[in-house]
Design a protein around this motif. Structure first.
Motif, PDB file in Angstrom:
ATOM      1  N   GLU A 142       0.827  -1.218   0.000  1.00 35.59           N
ATOM      2  CA  GLU A 142       0.000   0.000   0.000  1.00 35.59           C
ATOM      3  C   GLU A 142       0.856   1.261   0.000  1.00 35.59           C
ATOM      4  N   GLU A 143       2.164   1.090   0.294  1.00 34.55           N
ATOM      5  CA  GLU A 143       3.086   2.226   0.232  1.00 34.55           C
ATOM      6  C   GLU A 143       3.652   2.432  -1.170  1.00 34.55           C
ATOM      7  N   GLY A 144       3.243   1.570  -2.117  1.00 33.26           N
ATOM      8  CA  GLY A 144       3.705   1.714  -3.493  1.00 33.26           C
ATOM      9  C   GLY A 144       5.053   1.100  -3.775  1.00 33.26           C
ATOM     10  N   VAL A 145       5.491   0.155  -2.942  1.00 30.67           N
ATOM     11  CA  VAL A 145       6.798  -0.482  -3.112  1.00 30.67           C
ATOM     12  C   VAL A 145       6.599  -1.925  -3.571  1.00 30.67           C
ATOM     13  N   HIS A 146       7.334  -2.306  -4.604  1.00 32.99           N
ATOM     14  CA  HIS A 146       7.229  -3.665  -5.128  1.00 32.99           C
ATOM     15  C   HIS A 146       7.752  -4.661  -4.108  1.00 32.99           C
ATOM     16  N   ALA A 190      -6.774   0.325 -15.306  1.00 29.23           N
ATOM     17  CA  ALA A 190      -6.105   1.631 -15.253  1.00 29.23           C
ATOM     18  C   ALA A 190      -6.423   2.347 -13.948  1.00 29.23           C
ATOM     19  N   GLN A 191      -7.675   2.285 -13.528  1.00 29.49           N
ATOM     20  CA  GLN A 191      -8.061   2.903 -12.266  1.00 29.49           C
ATOM     21  C   GLN A 191      -7.380   2.209 -11.091  1.00 29.49           C
ATOM     22  N   GLN A 192      -7.307   0.893 -11.144  1.00 34.63           N
ATOM     23  CA  GLN A 192      -6.624   0.121 -10.103  1.00 34.63           C
ATOM     24  C   GLN A 192      -5.146   0.510 -10.029  1.00 34.63           C
ATOM     25  N   PHE A 193      -4.525   0.696 -11.180  1.00 35.79           N
ATOM     26  CA  PHE A 193      -3.119   1.074 -11.253  1.00 35.79           C
ATOM     27  C   PHE A 193      -2.884   2.466 -10.682  1.00 35.79           C
ATOM     28  N   ASN A 194      -3.780   3.383 -10.968  1.00 38.36           N
ATOM     29  CA  ASN A 194      -3.619   4.771 -10.530  1.00 38.36           C
ATOM     30  C   ASN A 194      -3.645   4.920  -9.018  1.00 38.36           C
ATOM     31  N   GLN A 195      -4.196   3.960  -8.316  1.00 36.62           N
ATOM     32  CA  GLN A 195      -4.311   4.059  -6.867  1.00 36.62           C
ATOM     33  C   GLN A 195      -2.960   4.031  -6.164  1.00 36.62           C
ATOM     34  N   PHE A 196      -1.946   3.455  -6.802  1.00 37.19           N
ATOM     35  CA  PHE A 196      -0.639   3.384  -6.133  1.00 37.19           C
ATOM     36  C   PHE A 196       0.499   3.896  -7.014  1.00 37.19           C
ATOM     37  N   SER A 197       0.254   4.216  -8.284  1.00 38.01           N
ATOM     38  CA  SER A 197       1.334   4.475  -9.233  1.00 38.01           C
ATOM     39  C   SER A 197       2.196   5.672  -8.846  1.00 38.01           C
ATOM     40  N   ALA A 198       1.594   6.738  -8.332  1.00 33.19           N
ATOM     41  CA  ALA A 198       2.382   7.909  -7.931  1.00 33.19           C
ATOM     42  C   ALA A 198       3.318   7.558  -6.773  1.00 33.19           C
ATOM     43  N   LYS A 199       2.852   6.706  -5.858  1.00 34.01           N
ATOM     44  CA  LYS A 199       3.698   6.264  -4.747  1.00 34.01           C
ATOM     45  C   LYS A 199       4.859   5.418  -5.273  1.00 34.01           C
ATOM     46  N   ALA A 200       4.581   4.594  -6.265  1.00 31.64           N
ATOM     47  CA  ALA A 200       5.633   3.753  -6.841  1.00 31.64           C
ATOM     48  C   ALA A 200       6.711   4.604  -7.494  1.00 31.64           C
ATOM     49  N   TYR A 225       9.498   3.418   4.851  1.00 25.27           N
ATOM     50  CA  TYR A 225       8.421   2.561   4.373  1.00 25.27           C
ATOM     51  C   TYR A 225       8.280   1.409   5.369  1.00 25.27           C
ATOM     52  N   PRO A 226       7.559   1.606   6.470  1.00 24.05           N
ATOM     53  CA  PRO A 226       7.545   0.595   7.538  1.00 24.05           C
ATOM     54  C   PRO A 226       6.922  -0.731   7.129  1.00 24.05           C
ATOM     55  N   LYS A 227       5.959  -0.720   6.213  1.00 27.37           N
ATOM     56  CA  LYS A 227       5.325  -1.969   5.798  1.00 27.37           C
ATOM     57  C   LYS A 227       6.078  -2.654   4.661  1.00 27.37           C
ATOM     58  N   SER A 228       6.892  -1.885   3.950  1.00 28.50           N
ATOM     59  CA  SER A 228       7.651  -2.436   2.825  1.00 28.50           C
ATOM     60  C   SER A 228       9.076  -2.804   3.212  1.00 28.50           C
ATOM     61  N   GLY A 229       9.555  -2.237   4.319  1.00 29.88           N
ATOM     62  CA  GLY A 229      10.863  -2.620   4.815  1.00 29.88           C
ATOM     63  C   GLY A 229      12.031  -1.823   4.287  1.00 29.88           C
ATOM     64  N   TYR A 230      11.851  -0.517   4.103  1.00 29.70           N
ATOM     65  CA  TYR A 230      12.943   0.352   3.675  1.00 29.70           C
ATOM     66  C   TYR A 230      12.927   1.643   4.489  1.00 29.70           C
ATOM     67  N   ALA A 231      14.129   2.203   4.707  1.00 25.60           N
ATOM     68  CA  ALA A 231      14.269   3.575   5.186  1.00 25.60           C
ATOM     69  C   ALA A 231      15.339   4.244   4.335  1.00 25.60           C
ATOM     70  N   ILE A 232      15.095   5.477   3.918  1.00 28.98           N
ATOM     71  CA  ILE A 232      16.021   6.197   3.048  1.00 28.98           C
ATOM     72  C   ILE A 232      16.218   7.591   3.631  1.00 28.98           C
ATOM     73  N   PHE A 233      17.456   7.895   4.055  1.00 30.39           N
ATOM     74  CA  PHE A 233      17.766   9.165   4.700  1.00 30.39           C
ATOM     75  C   PHE A 233      18.777   9.946   3.858  1.00 30.39           C
ATOM     76  N   ARG A 234      18.585  11.260   3.783  1.00 27.87           N
ATOM     77  CA  ARG A 234      19.512  12.164   3.089  1.00 27.87           C
ATOM     78  C   ARG A 234      19.813  13.360   3.986  1.00 27.87           C
ATOM     79  N   ASN A 235      20.914  14.046   3.690  1.00 30.80           N
ATOM     80  CA  ASN A 235      21.165  15.301   4.393  1.00 30.80           C
ATOM     81  C   ASN A 235      20.610  16.497   3.627  1.00 30.80           C
ATOM     82  N   GLU A 236      20.405  16.334   2.305  1.00 32.71           N
ATOM     83  CA  GLU A 236      19.846  17.425   1.496  1.00 32.71           C
ATOM     84  C   GLU A 236      19.533  16.910   0.093  1.00 32.71           C
TER      85      GLU A 236
END
Length: 584
Positions: free
Chosen positions: A233-237, A268-278, A340-351
């Motif tokens: 649901e977070e848009g991560v494969h 197409a409608q089903q795809f649009n529900q998560f595509s921007a997150k992906a 992404y707590p449900k997908s299992g990733y964290a991504i940190f940047r300084n800028e």
């Protein structure tokens, strides 16, 4: 299982002829692209004129005649896979388009006819895996569709002379369709299954008749199911790899682009529900050098765009463009850190820097856990760190898909990642245990001091709590590891930190200094429990792999592993602090 159709069945289904709006995007535009592709043309010329077969990303091999489809000159099953889905056909198509030499099509005919006469009437009891292989079958069918339509459209005189062969080829496509439609052959909820459904949709579109309508219905139902499964649901494969996130995302994009609503229904409608997150995940996961991180089965290579047509009007695309072009185009993303707590990733940047110093940014990735069986590696809790224009903490990458290769075993296993090695503890024999044996218990996406705390119970009976904190102002990364077990057994615990070969590691008591030829320096120190031993190993010795990295498929080079050993411990509580002494 044998799907060779009878003459009666052959008469009830046939390929659509001529140009049509329905075939425009799924066949004709793709055919135009592959037949005019300059790289395809050069590879076709090498194959036809010089007998050099180059199945990218592999090197060329001398190839004098079609017939030995089970050969393995490079000792790599991925090469065999590419050969048996006839991935070279676009080369010959493009070279014929450029040269007009009908002998090029004769060579393609010889190849196709050789494969079909050898294998079309076999079933899945045949001992060679890439005949009726789930993915190879789909991709081969697609190549045969393109070749058939190419001959009719761009070589009509040749097609007329070889009408019997093209009729045989049409029947072969129906056989492939029958295989792809069979439930027992379908690789449910995998990228292979998605490709099977996509090509079945293609076959249902290019053929007409009652059978083709059944294929369309099956394909749409499967694609809908794959779409529902493929992304969180977070848009991560879910297949544990940034590269496969992009691959599968683009497969769905292609399906939505190639087929009208009258075929796809509400897909197409089903795809649009998560595509921007992906798309946003791609924005965040891309490194400051513009490459993908070699996490899971991913090569450390740049990625292409391919999103403008569908997302060009959205801000999410402008954010992606900024990340993809390293600040040269697009709009600077408003969010610095993403968990992404449900997908299992964290991504940190300084800028998100300006283009002039974009590559100097800090980029920290935490891989928490796996979400499905496909392309998984034993990387629960892994950390990658890029800073000052270069790698520091690294993952190991893909290398190849040969499971008995010692390097591949290393890269898939815990030794190839920045995770602890713990004695008297092991993964469950039931893979499903891993899917629920990790969780993100706490996190912050703060601009200045993001953190993530994860609970990792994948190694029974051990409980591992790892907390990663990044101070963007002081450029300090802290990793706190708390390890315990209910059985109170003493264990040896080794923290692993992998570095590229271009770094120099110096150990002074319990402090480590990592230096680069660029002048950048990283100091490592430990707070809490005191290590018993620190050492550095590198490369491999015969089948024993100590530390290696694969930036590209089928290529490997030595890296360095800092081993931090704690002997005979009932529990462990240690914080590893990574502090840059000098960074430019």
């Amino acid at each position: 299982m044998n799907y060779l159709l009878t003459k009666k069945e052959l008469g009830s289904i046939s390929l659509k002829c001529g140009a049509s709006l329905l075939l425009k995007f799924c066949v004709q535009e793709k055919l135009l692209l592959l037949s005019t592709n300059s790289s395809n043309k050069l590879l076709g010329e090498k194959l036809f004129s010089k007998n050099c077969l180059e199945l990218a990303p592999f090197k060329s091999v001398q190839f004098f005649e079609w017939g030995d489809w089970e050969q393995n000159p490079l000792k790599n099953r991925s090469w065999q896979w590419r050969l048996n889905w006839l991935s070279f056909l676009p080369y010959l198509i493009a070279y014929h388009r450029a040269s007009g030499d009908e002998a090029v099509l004769d060579s393609a005919l010889e190849a196709i006819q050789s494969w079909l006469k050898t294998y079309l009437e076999t079933d899945n009891s045949y001992p060679f895996e890439f005949i009726w292989h789930d993915h190879a079958t789909a991709l081969r069918a697609e190549q045969l569709v393109f070749f058939t339509y190419y001959c009719h459209e761009f070589a009509p005189a040749w097609a007329k002379k070889h009408s019997d062969f093209l009729t045989y080829l049409e029947q072969a496509l129906m056989v492939h369709g029958q295989w792809l439609a069979e439930d027992s052959f379908y690789s449910h909820h995998t990228n292979h299954g998605l490709e099977q459904a996509r090509v079945l949709l293609l076959l249902g579109t290019v053929f007409e008749g009652e059978q083709s309508q059944k294929w369309l219905q099956i394909a749409i139902k499967r694609i809908s199911s794959e779409l529902e499964f493929a992304f969180t649901e977070e848009g991560v494969h879910v297949e544990n790899s940034p590269a496969y996130h992009i691959f599968v995302f683009k497969v769905f994009l292609g399906i939505i682009k190639d087929y009208p609503e009258e075929v796809l229904g509400d897909l197409a409608q089903q795809f649009n529900q998560f595509s921007a997150k992906a798309l946003s995940f791609v924005t965040n996961i891309l490194r400051p050098d513009g490459r993908l991180p070699p996490i899971g089965d991913t090569e450390q290579l740049p990625t292409s765009d391919g999103y403008k047509e569908m997302f060009g009007h959205r801000l999410e695309y402008q954010y992606f463009l900024y990340s993809h072009t390293q600040g040269k185009q697009g709009v600077k993303p408003p969010i610095l850190n993403k968990v992404y707590p449900k997908s299992g990733y964290a991504i940190f940047r300084n800028e998100w820097p300006a283009k002039e110093h974009y590559q100097k940014a800090f980029h920290l990735i935490v891989k928490v856990g796996c979400s499905s069986r496909y392309h998984h590696q034993q990387d629960e809790g892994h950390i990658s760190l890029y800073a000052g224009g270069e790698d520091w903490l690294i993952d190991s990458g893909l290398y190849n898909y040969i499971n008995n290769d010692p390097v591949r075993k290393y890269m898939r296993g815990r030794p190839g990642h920045n995770v602890p090695i713990i004695s008297h503890a092991s993964y469950s024999k039931e893979f499903e245990h891993r899917l629920s044996a990790w969780k993100v218990s706490e996190f912050s996406e703060s601009d200045t001091k993001p953190h993530i705390k994860m609970q990792l119970d994948v190694l029974a009976p051990v409980s591992h709590e790892r907390t990663v904190t990044f101070d963007s102002q002081t450029k300090i990364v802290e990793v706190q590891d708390k390890i315990s077990a209910d059985d109170k057994q003493s264990r040896n615990i080794t923290l692993q930190w992998h570095f590229p070969k271009d770094k120099t590691l110096s150990i002074n008591n319990n402090q480590v200094l990592v230096t680069s030829d660029s002048g950048n320096q990283l100091a490592i120190e430990f707070e809490g429990d005191t290590p018993d031993d620190l050492s550095v190993v590198s490369g491999r010795k015969e089948d024993r792999v100590f530390s290696c990295i694969s930036y590209k498929a089928n290529q490997v080079e030595p890296s360095q592993l800092l081993r931090v050993v704690f002997r005979v411990r009932n529990q462990l509580n240690v914080t590893t602090r990574f502090q840059f002494k000098k960074i430019s």
